[in-house]
Scaffold this motif. Structure first.
Motif, mmCIF file in Angstrom:
data_model
loop_
_atom_site.group_PDB
_atom_site.id
_atom_site.type_symbol
_atom_site.label_atom_id
_atom_site.label_comp_id
_atom_site.label_asym_id
_atom_site.label_seq_id
_atom_site.Cartn_x
_atom_site.Cartn_y
_atom_site.Cartn_z
ATOM 1 N N LYS A 181 66.837 4.710 -56.296
ATOM 2 C CA LYS A 181 65.439 4.891 -56.686
ATOM 3 C C LYS A 181 64.764 3.535 -56.699
ATOM 4 N N VAL A 194 60.719 1.627 -57.403
ATOM 5 C CA VAL A 194 59.405 1.823 -58.012
ATOM 6 C C VAL A 194 58.409 0.969 -57.236
ATOM 7 N N GLU A 209 57.472 6.271 -58.483
ATOM 8 C CA GLU A 209 58.900 6.232 -58.225
ATOM 9 C C GLU A 209 59.184 6.954 -56.923
ATOM 10 N N TYR A 252 62.409 7.747 -53.899
ATOM 11 C CA TYR A 252 63.848 7.802 -53.682
ATOM 12 C C TYR A 252 64.166 7.421 -52.249
ATOM 13 N N GLU A 277 59.064 11.084 -52.483
ATOM 14 C CA GLU A 277 58.869 11.337 -53.900
ATOM 15 C C GLU A 277 59.735 12.528 -54.274
#
Length: 84
Positions: free
Chosen positions: A4, A6, A13, A15, A32
């Protein structure tokens, strides 16, 4: 891969689905988290230099680069269909 990240500008956030290195440039395919069958994915390009403590990524916006890298990710992820 379930890493993950940011995005600090937007506090979003994302992935990491896959990553690759082409011509000495790192690219990541991110999405997302969501329950949708068709998630929206983005291709990010590492634009940081060797002096940066953390990686700096920008969205790939150039159409020819996006098409090329998108085809690479499609080949890496055989079970995922990437559309523009």
């Amino acid at each position: 891969m379930e890493e993950k990240i940011v995005l600090t500008d937007d506090e979003v956030e994302m992935y990491v689905v896959e990553e690759t290195r082409i011509n000495n440039v790192n690219y990541i395919l991110v999405t997302e988290e969501g329950d949708e069958e068709e998630e929206i994915a983005h291709i990010l390009k590492d634009v940081s230099d060797e002096n940066d403590e953390e990686a700096i990524y920008e969205m790939v916006e150039d159409d020819s680069e996006l098409d090329y890298i998108g085809r690479i990710f499609s080949e890496l992820l055989e079970d995922i269909d990437i559309e523009r």
